[in-house]
Design a protein around this motif. Sequence first.
Motif, mmCIF file in Angstrom:
data_model
loop_
_atom_site.group_PDB
_atom_site.id
_atom_site.type_symbol
_atom_site.label_atom_id
_atom_site.label_comp_id
_atom_site.label_asym_id
_atom_site.label_seq_id
_atom_site.Cartn_x
_atom_site.Cartn_y
_atom_site.Cartn_z
ATOM 1 N N LEU A 97 -61.153 3.501 22.187
ATOM 2 C CA LEU A 97 -62.028 2.344 22.372
ATOM 3 C C LEU A 97 -61.222 1.051 22.359
ATOM 4 C CD1 LEU A 97 -64.797 0.921 22.463
ATOM 5 C CD2 LEU A 97 -64.838 1.088 19.958
ATOM 6 N N TYR A 98 -60.322 0.920 21.383
ATOM 7 C CA TYR A 98 -59.470 -0.269 21.324
ATOM 8 C C TYR A 98 -58.624 -0.381 22.588
ATOM 9 C CZ TYR A 98 -60.166 -1.685 16.404
ATOM 10 O OH TYR A 98 -60.682 -2.166 15.218
ATOM 11 N N ALA A 99 -58.037 0.742 23.018
ATOM 12 C CA ALA A 99 -57.154 0.712 24.181
ATOM 13 C C ALA A 99 -57.915 0.324 25.446
ATOM 14 C CB ALA A 99 -56.484 2.067 24.358
ATOM 15 N N GLN A 100 -59.059 0.934 25.672
ATOM 16 C CA GLN A 100 -59.821 0.627 26.881
ATOM 17 C C GLN A 100 -60.277 -0.835 26.875
ATOM 18 O OE1 GLN A 100 -62.986 3.145 29.157
ATOM 19 N NE2 GLN A 100 -64.127 1.985 27.619
ATOM 20 N N THR A 101 -60.728 -1.322 25.729
ATOM 21 C CA THR A 101 -61.207 -2.697 25.643
ATOM 22 C C THR A 101 -60.080 -3.696 25.883
ATOM 23 O OG1 THR A 101 -62.892 -1.986 24.039
ATOM 24 C CG2 THR A 101 -62.472 -4.343 24.216
ATOM 25 N N MET A 102 -58.905 -3.413 25.352
ATOM 26 C CA MET A 102 -57.769 -4.305 25.583
ATOM 27 C C MET A 102 -57.294 -4.242 27.028
ATOM 28 S SD MET A 102 -57.491 -5.939 22.794
ATOM 29 C CE MET A 102 -55.896 -6.764 22.896
ATOM 30 N N ALA A 103 -57.457 -3.080 27.677
ATOM 31 C CA ALA A 103 -57.119 -2.977 29.103
ATOM 32 C C ALA A 103 -58.073 -3.822 29.930
ATOM 33 C CB ALA A 103 -57.167 -1.516 29.556
ATOM 34 N N LYS A 316 -47.362 -14.564 10.175
ATOM 35 C CA LYS A 316 -48.305 -13.526 9.780
ATOM 36 C C LYS A 316 -49.686 -14.135 9.638
ATOM 37 C CE LYS A 316 -47.190 -14.268 4.893
ATOM 38 N NZ LYS A 316 -46.719 -13.650 3.631
ATOM 39 N N GLU A 317 -50.711 -13.297 9.807
ATOM 40 C CA GLU A 317 -52.089 -13.764 9.662
ATOM 41 C C GLU A 317 -52.942 -12.628 9.124
ATOM 42 O OE1 GLU A 317 -55.751 -15.750 12.278
ATOM 43 O OE2 GLU A 317 -53.789 -15.360 13.218
ATOM 44 N N LEU A 318 -53.797 -12.951 8.171
ATOM 45 C CA LEU A 318 -54.766 -12.005 7.621
ATOM 46 C C LEU A 318 -56.156 -12.496 7.994
ATOM 47 C CD1 LEU A 318 -55.608 -9.600 5.814
ATOM 48 C CD2 LEU A 318 -55.465 -11.164 3.849
ATOM 49 N N LEU A 319 -56.893 -11.688 8.753
ATOM 50 C CA LEU A 319 -58.226 -12.040 9.196
ATOM 51 C C LEU A 319 -59.232 -11.121 8.511
ATOM 52 C CD1 LEU A 319 -60.181 -13.575 11.066
ATOM 53 C CD2 LEU A 319 -59.695 -11.851 12.833
ATOM 54 N N ILE A 320 -60.097 -11.688 7.683
ATOM 55 C CA ILE A 320 -61.123 -10.931 6.977
ATOM 56 C C ILE A 320 -62.450 -11.109 7.709
ATOM 57 C CG2 ILE A 320 -62.366 -10.632 4.797
ATOM 58 C CD1 ILE A 320 -59.416 -9.823 4.690
ATOM 59 N N ILE A 321 -63.056 -9.990 8.099
ATOM 60 C CA ILE A 321 -64.310 -10.014 8.853
ATOM 61 C C ILE A 321 -65.485 -9.995 7.875
ATOM 62 C CG2 ILE A 321 -65.674 -8.914 10.654
ATOM 63 C CD1 ILE A 321 -62.926 -9.988 11.537
ATOM 64 N N LYS A 322 -66.232 -11.049 7.856
ATOM 65 C CA LYS A 322 -67.321 -11.210 6.898
ATOM 66 C C LYS A 322 -68.347 -10.090 7.032
ATOM 67 C CE LYS A 322 -70.661 -14.591 5.164
ATOM 68 N NZ LYS A 322 -71.210 -15.975 5.344
ATOM 69 N N GLY A 323 -68.682 -9.480 5.886
ATOM 70 C CA GLY A 323 -69.729 -8.473 5.815
ATOM 71 C C GLY A 323 -69.346 -7.090 6.298
ATOM 72 N N ALA A 324 -68.150 -6.911 6.848
ATOM 73 C CA ALA A 324 -67.767 -5.622 7.441
ATOM 74 C C ALA A 324 -67.201 -4.672 6.396
ATOM 75 C CB ALA A 324 -66.744 -5.835 8.549
ATOM 76 N N ASN A 325 -67.528 -3.395 6.536
ATOM 77 C CA ASN A 325 -66.895 -2.379 5.699
ATOM 78 C C ASN A 325 -65.754 -1.727 6.473
ATOM 79 O OD1 ASN A 325 -67.930 -0.298 7.371
ATOM 80 N ND2 ASN A 325 -69.738 -0.015 6.088
ATOM 81 N N HIS A 326 -65.140 -0.722 5.881
ATOM 82 C CA HIS A 326 -63.960 -0.087 6.479
ATOM 83 C C HIS A 326 -64.274 0.504 7.852
ATOM 84 C CE1 HIS A 326 -60.051 2.015 6.330
ATOM 85 N NE2 HIS A 326 -60.697 2.997 6.936
ATOM 86 N N VAL A 327 -65.350 1.264 7.951
ATOM 87 C CA VAL A 327 -65.665 2.020 9.163
ATOM 88 C C VAL A 327 -66.248 1.137 10.263
ATOM 89 C CG1 VAL A 327 -67.052 3.946 10.053
ATOM 90 C CG2 VAL A 327 -65.936 4.145 7.840
ATOM 91 N N ASP A 328 -66.794 -0.015 9.898
ATOM 92 C CA ASP A 328 -67.323 -0.917 10.925
ATOM 93 C C ASP A 328 -66.269 -1.262 11.971
ATOM 94 O OD1 ASP A 328 -69.875 -1.088 9.851
ATOM 95 O OD2 ASP A 328 -69.444 -2.887 8.670
ATOM 96 N N TYR A 330 -64.033 0.638 13.149
ATOM 97 C CA TYR A 330 -63.690 1.777 13.996
ATOM 98 C C TYR A 330 -64.288 1.628 15.393
ATOM 99 C CZ TYR A 330 -61.965 4.733 10.123
ATOM 100 O OH TYR A 330 -61.252 5.278 9.080
ATOM 101 N N ASP A 331 -65.563 1.211 15.457
ATOM 102 C CA ASP A 331 -66.240 1.293 16.754
ATOM 103 C C ASP A 331 -67.319 0.253 16.996
ATOM 104 O OD1 ASP A 331 -68.058 2.302 14.863
ATOM 105 O OD2 ASP A 331 -68.922 3.742 16.278
ATOM 106 N N ARG A 332 -67.585 -0.596 16.054
ATOM 107 C CA ARG A 332 -68.650 -1.584 16.253
ATOM 108 C C ARG A 332 -68.104 -2.763 17.055
ATOM 109 N NH1 ARG A 332 -72.216 -3.242 11.272
ATOM 110 N NH2 ARG A 332 -72.974 -4.571 13.003
ATOM 111 N N VAL A 333 -68.370 -2.735 18.337
ATOM 112 C CA VAL A 333 -67.792 -3.741 19.231
ATOM 113 C C VAL A 333 -68.333 -5.133 18.951
ATOM 114 C CG1 VAL A 333 -67.273 -2.085 21.045
ATOM 115 C CG2 VAL A 333 -69.516 -3.201 21.002
ATOM 116 N N ASP A 334 -69.464 -5.224 18.223
ATOM 117 C CA ASP A 334 -69.993 -6.525 17.839
ATOM 118 C C ASP A 334 -69.319 -7.064 16.586
ATOM 119 O OD1 ASP A 334 -71.179 -4.423 16.390
ATOM 120 O OD2 ASP A 334 -72.912 -5.653 15.860
ATOM 121 N N VAL A 335 -68.503 -6.235 15.952
ATOM 122 C CA VAL A 335 -67.816 -6.619 14.719
ATOM 123 C C VAL A 335 -66.302 -6.726 14.927
ATOM 124 C CG1 VAL A 335 -67.303 -5.926 12.336
ATOM 125 C CG2 VAL A 335 -69.612 -5.601 13.265
ATOM 126 N N ILE A 336 -65.729 -5.801 15.682
ATOM 127 C CA ILE A 336 -64.279 -5.821 15.942
ATOM 128 C C ILE A 336 -63.929 -7.106 16.692
ATOM 129 C CG2 ILE A 336 -62.349 -4.638 17.055
ATOM 130 C CD1 ILE A 336 -64.090 -2.059 16.924
#
Length: 358
Positions: A97-103, A316-328, A330-336
Amino acid sequence: MMRTKARSSRSFTYLALSILGGMLAGTETVVADDKPQWDKTFPQSEKVVHRKVEFKNRYGITLAADLYQPKDRGDKRLPAIAVSGPFGAVKEQSSGLYAQTMAERGFVTLAFDPSYTGESSGEPRNVASPDINTEDFSAAVDFLGLQSSVDRERIGVIGICGWGGMALNAAAVDKRIKAVATSTMYDMSRVMSKGYNDSVTKEDRTQTLEQLSQQRWQDAENGQPEYGPISLELKGGEPQFVVDYAGYYKQPRGFHPRSINSNGSWTVTNPLSFMNMPLLTYVDEISPRPILLIHGEKAHSRYFSETAFEAAAEPKELLIIKGANHVDLYDRVDVIPFDKLASFFVEHLKYHTLARGK
């Protein structure tokens, strides 16, 4: 009270070792078809060209991968990104999913199955290694650098979950990698050696190593490794993050028959090399090449990225996604944060005047 808490935390480690371990049950057969069917857990994009490829790593293991390229790219050499992870997943899941989206955003991308897993070769099945799996990323860079559509001076990597630590380790040693990003990163050597939140004592570690060492004799006598229980078969009472894992790998959302976390397990002795070889020892040597660490605010694993960020050198940069858990992530395109990933690699995989063939 403190002792009870420590035991509870350490139990996460043993649970993790069991849910991340065993033989893929009846999933090694690949059905031939004149027109290969789409075998991913995410929809196919009409904006990219996809094909399956193979290449070998430095140890002679054949890695299976999916190559994604933007349509209508002409004869331009583009920046490229190698992607892998999570730990126990396959390229048909999150990394694809990451690869296709970045392509879709203008990069040539490669999502690969690590050695000994998925469609990649290597025996026995379902074994991981901090060394070999770091090498897998470099082998992916080898492959990308030989493609006519790729500018080999502009190659980056993305590591997801357990392969986030591998990606950072690869970037530290492989100077061809010009930028590295991780998403919901795990340091597998740290968690296997020290447990979650570093809760495992020296006595616990010694006991585990005693058991795994004895298991080697049993495996040698049997002529094959023993595998743990099937991953993520919930019995009730598991920590929420384990329930979250099952909600991805065991449900239509993310299930794939070749995924260890969907219906397989690792070898019992899989933790041994991770317990002895820290992955992020040289993370500061990635500099001056940039690092982007992405993690969910509510992820149980957030401290891995925070610690890596502290140890890394600028930029370096650390980006924390508000409200997201670990698995979010993986595949939640509205969160990644794909916009952030794209801008990061656009900025840091810039055109180089000394690029080969330019």
